[in-house]
Design a protein around this motif. Sequence first.
Motif, PDB file in Angstrom:
ATOM      1  N   THR A 146       1.967   1.708  -9.903  1.00 15.85           N
ATOM      2  CA  THR A 146       3.057   2.523  -9.374  1.00 15.85           C
ATOM      3  C   THR A 146       2.694   3.987  -9.566  1.00 15.85           C
ATOM      4  N   THR A 147       3.235   4.826  -8.713  1.00 18.86           N
ATOM      5  CA  THR A 147       3.024   6.265  -8.806  1.00 18.86           C
ATOM      6  C   THR A 147       4.386   6.947  -8.820  1.00 18.86           C
ATOM      7  N   SER A 170       1.557   0.009  -5.158  1.00 21.29           N
ATOM      8  CA  SER A 170       0.444  -0.612  -4.449  1.00 21.29           C
ATOM      9  C   SER A 170       0.069  -1.859  -5.233  1.00 21.29           C
ATOM     10  N   ASP A 180       0.854  -1.179   0.000  1.00 16.18           N
ATOM     11  CA  ASP A 180       0.000   0.000   0.000  1.00 16.18           C
ATOM     12  C   ASP A 180       0.895   1.235   0.000  1.00 16.18           C
ATOM     13  N   ASN A 181       1.133   1.779  -1.194  1.00 17.17           N
ATOM     14  CA  ASN A 181       2.021   2.935  -1.370  1.00 17.17           C
ATOM     15  C   ASN A 181       3.401   2.699  -0.760  1.00 17.17           C
ATOM     16  N   GLN A 211       7.279   2.512  -0.686  1.00 17.81           N
ATOM     17  CA  GLN A 211       8.330   3.276  -1.359  1.00 17.81           C
ATOM     18  C   GLN A 211       9.247   2.343  -2.148  1.00 17.81           C
ATOM     19  N   THR A 228       6.254   4.933  -5.725  1.00 20.62           N
ATOM     20  CA  THR A 228       5.595   4.008  -4.803  1.00 20.62           C
ATOM     21  C   THR A 228       4.867   2.935  -5.591  1.00 20.62           C
TER      22      THR A 228
END
Length: 114
Positions: A42-43, A104, A11-12, A14, A102
Amino acid sequence: MVIDNFNTFFDNEQLNGTKKTGKVIHTGEGDANNPLFIVALTTDASADTSITIETSKTADFATSEEIGTIDVKKDKLNVARVPYGDLGYLRAKTGTNATSGTISAFLTLDAELH
């Protein structure tokens, strides 16, 4: 698509270029007629990465088997069916390609394959 915290590997989390091991999920032994989906996103990732799915008969993963690898394209919704061969517990590990951003990833019963 239903997101359940009990079925979430990351969850998010790194990304920093090292392998990350996600939460262990108890699924029950056996293969479903309609397999679960794994969804990953991914963000702001620096690169595409991957998720390796492992399974074990025990929650401590004293012995485990790799049942599949899913390519995760950066900053896109990635959906795949969980591979057959579930021994009762699943966990996910990230690849090392992305050095920032990040990730998820979770299991769900309903998702659209892209």
